[in-house]
Design a protein around this motif. Structure first.
Motif, PDB file in Angstrom:
ATOM      1  N   PRO A  32      12.229  -7.607  -2.275  1.00 52.64           N
ATOM      2  CA  PRO A  32      12.012  -6.193  -1.959  1.00 52.64           C
ATOM      3  C   PRO A  32      10.977  -5.570  -2.888  1.00 52.64           C
ATOM      4  CG  PRO A  32      14.160  -6.547  -2.978  1.00 52.64           C
ATOM      5  CD  PRO A  32      13.603  -7.898  -2.687  1.00 52.64           C
ATOM      6  N   ILE A  33      10.166  -4.702  -2.325  1.00 54.85           N
ATOM      7  CA  ILE A  33       9.069  -4.076  -3.047  1.00 54.85           C
ATOM      8  C   ILE A  33       9.184  -2.561  -2.916  1.00 54.85           C
ATOM      9  CG2 ILE A  33       6.569  -3.653  -2.964  1.00 54.85           C
ATOM     10  CD1 ILE A  33       6.244  -6.606  -2.162  1.00 54.85           C
ATOM     11  N   SER A  34       8.924  -1.877  -4.001  1.00 54.74           N
ATOM     12  CA  SER A  34       8.819  -0.421  -3.935  1.00 54.74           C
ATOM     13  C   SER A  34       7.412  -0.006  -4.339  1.00 54.74           C
ATOM     14  CB  SER A  34       9.840   0.250  -4.867  1.00 54.74           C
ATOM     15  OG  SER A  34       9.412   0.193  -6.216  1.00 54.74           O
ATOM     16  N   ARG A  35       6.957   1.103  -3.769  1.00 59.50           N
ATOM     17  CA  ARG A  35       5.629   1.631  -4.111  1.00 59.50           C
ATOM     18  C   ARG A  35       5.748   3.160  -4.078  1.00 59.50           C
ATOM     19  NH1 ARG A  35      -0.091   0.729  -3.712  1.00 59.50           N
ATOM     20  NH2 ARG A  35      -0.660   2.031  -5.477  1.00 59.50           N
ATOM     21  N   PRO A  36       6.379   3.705  -5.098  1.00 63.10           N
ATOM     22  CA  PRO A  36       6.685   5.148  -5.071  1.00 63.10           C
ATOM     23  C   PRO A  36       5.469   6.059  -5.235  1.00 63.10           C
ATOM     24  CG  PRO A  36       7.300   4.197  -7.168  1.00 63.10           C
ATOM     25  CD  PRO A  36       6.910   3.059  -6.293  1.00 63.10           C
ATOM     26  N   SER A  53       4.334   0.059  -8.947  1.00 58.15           N
ATOM     27  CA  SER A  53       5.042  -0.708  -7.935  1.00 58.15           C
ATOM     28  C   SER A  53       6.047  -1.613  -8.626  1.00 58.15           C
ATOM     29  CB  SER A  53       4.070  -1.555  -7.112  1.00 58.15           C
ATOM     30  OG  SER A  53       4.757  -2.340  -6.140  1.00 58.15           O
ATOM     31  N   THR A  54       7.079  -1.991  -7.896  1.00 54.55           N
ATOM     32  CA  THR A  54       8.025  -2.980  -8.399  1.00 54.55           C
ATOM     33  C   THR A  54       8.231  -4.068  -7.363  1.00 54.55           C
ATOM     34  OG1 THR A  54      10.048  -1.930  -7.545  1.00 54.55           O
ATOM     35  CG2 THR A  54       9.272  -1.220  -9.723  1.00 54.55           C
ATOM     36  N   ALA A 100       5.786  -2.364   2.784  1.00 52.55           N
ATOM     37  CA  ALA A 100       5.074  -3.562   2.338  1.00 52.55           C
ATOM     38  C   ALA A 100       4.945  -4.548   3.485  1.00 52.55           C
ATOM     39  CB  ALA A 100       5.815  -4.198   1.164  1.00 52.55           C
ATOM     40  N   THR A 101       3.829  -5.242   3.493  1.00 51.87           N
ATOM     41  CA  THR A 101       3.569  -6.267   4.505  1.00 51.87           C
ATOM     42  C   THR A 101       3.700  -7.629   3.856  1.00 51.87           C
ATOM     43  OG1 THR A 101       2.014  -4.796   5.623  1.00 51.87           O
ATOM     44  CG2 THR A 101       1.919  -7.131   6.179  1.00 51.87           C
ATOM     45  N   TYR A 102       4.606  -8.445   4.381  1.00 51.45           N
ATOM     46  CA  TYR A 102       4.914  -9.731   3.759  1.00 51.45           C
ATOM     47  C   TYR A 102       4.166 -10.862   4.453  1.00 51.45           C
ATOM     48  CZ  TYR A 102       8.574  -7.433   1.113  1.00 51.45           C
ATOM     49  OH  TYR A 102       9.244  -6.603   0.251  1.00 51.45           O
ATOM     50  N   ASN A 162       0.844  -1.192   0.000  1.00 48.86           N
ATOM     51  CA  ASN A 162       0.000   0.000   0.000  1.00 48.86           C
ATOM     52  C   ASN A 162       0.876   1.236   0.000  1.00 48.86           C
ATOM     53  OD1 ASN A 162      -2.254  -1.597   0.049  1.00 48.86           O
ATOM     54  ND2 ASN A 162      -2.493  -1.508   2.262  1.00 48.86           N
ATOM     55  N   GLN A 163       0.478   2.210  -0.785  1.00 48.63           N
ATOM     56  CA  GLN A 163       1.253   3.427  -0.910  1.00 48.63           C
ATOM     57  C   GLN A 163       1.294   4.173   0.410  1.00 48.63           C
ATOM     58  OE1 GLN A 163       0.763   6.931  -1.066  1.00 48.63           O
ATOM     59  NE2 GLN A 163       2.793   7.316  -1.872  1.00 48.63           N
ATOM     60  N   GLY A 164       2.473   4.627   0.763  1.00 46.50           N
ATOM     61  CA  GLY A 164       2.618   5.379   1.999  1.00 46.50           C
ATOM     62  C   GLY A 164       3.015   4.549   3.187  1.00 46.50           C
TER      63      GLY A 164
END
Lengths: 114, 113
Positions: free
Chosen positions: A67-71, A76-77, A55-57, A50-52
């Protein structure tokens, strides 16, 4: 609805390398999810992105490996790190747009690790 | 952990017949259920959903039945067509799980012309 694209659509990678998968949505969404679908099997949730927030795994998945990004609210990546043949799967992102109860899925990224 | 499972991994039907795909779930806290269709090389596509306060919901050629007593979900496809050939997944969600879907095993539906 939401239109979701993923890049790459497929890739063949060498053991020990890493691959970053991109997920792009055509509208702003807060909730985004990453799933793994191993060959011939069902979908398993990797993490909620979720943005902001971080990440919850899910159990069995760790940030060092995925690893996850959500800029922002449309992108998302997911990175699959230090790959092994066991990581060969389809990786899918999904989103739950505002005012919708359903999740929309991207076409998936088919990863083969040699 | 909680599981959503399917009784039949494969189902083969004649074109024009009705298809029934079954699913069992174990999390009594689940209150939202969805059926997805996944064609080869594509992501899952939403078919129909049902909430736990309903027993039955109908769409175009599809009906979902929910039996909370025995924790059973089914998808009925009327007049099955070759374009219905795909893998079908049930998925469940609990209201307090932040949108997390738990998917069942999947049933591959094959429609013979």
């Amino acid at each position: 609805s939401a239109v979701i694209s993923q890049k790459p659509s497929r890739d063949i990678c060498q053991r020990g390398t890493s691959l970053t998968i991109q997920c792009q949505v055509d509208s702003q969404v807060t909730m985004m999810f990453w799933y793994r679908q191993q060959p011939g099997q069902s979908l398993t949730l990797i993490a909620t992105a979720n943005q902001g927030s971080e990440a919850t795994y899910e159990s069995g998945f760790v940030i060092d490996k995925f690893p996850i990004s959500r800029p922002n609210l449309t992108f998302s990546t997911l990175t699959v790190s230090n790959m092994s043949p066991e990581d060969s799967s389809i990786y899918l992102c999904s989103v739950e747009p505002p005012s919708y109860n359903e999740q929309f899925f991207g076409p998936g990224t088919r990863l083969t690790v040699l | 952990g909680e599981n959503v499972g399917l009784h039949l991994p494969t189902l083969s039907v004649q074109e024009g017949d009705n298809s029934i795909i079954n699913c069992a779930y174990s999390n009594s806290a689940s209150d939202y259920f969805i059926w997805y269709k996944q064609e080869s090389g594509k992501g899952p596509q939403f078919i129909i959903d049902i909430r736990s306060n309903m027993d039955k919901r109908q769409g175009q050629r599809v009906t979902v039945l929910l039996n909370k007593t025995v924790k059973h979900l089914s998808l009925q496809i009327a007049a099955t067509q070759p374009g219905d050939s795909a893998v079908y997944f049930c998925a469940e969600m609990a209201n307090n799980q932040g949108g997390k879907l738990i998917f069942g095993q999947g049933t591959e539906l094959s429609v013979k012309p």
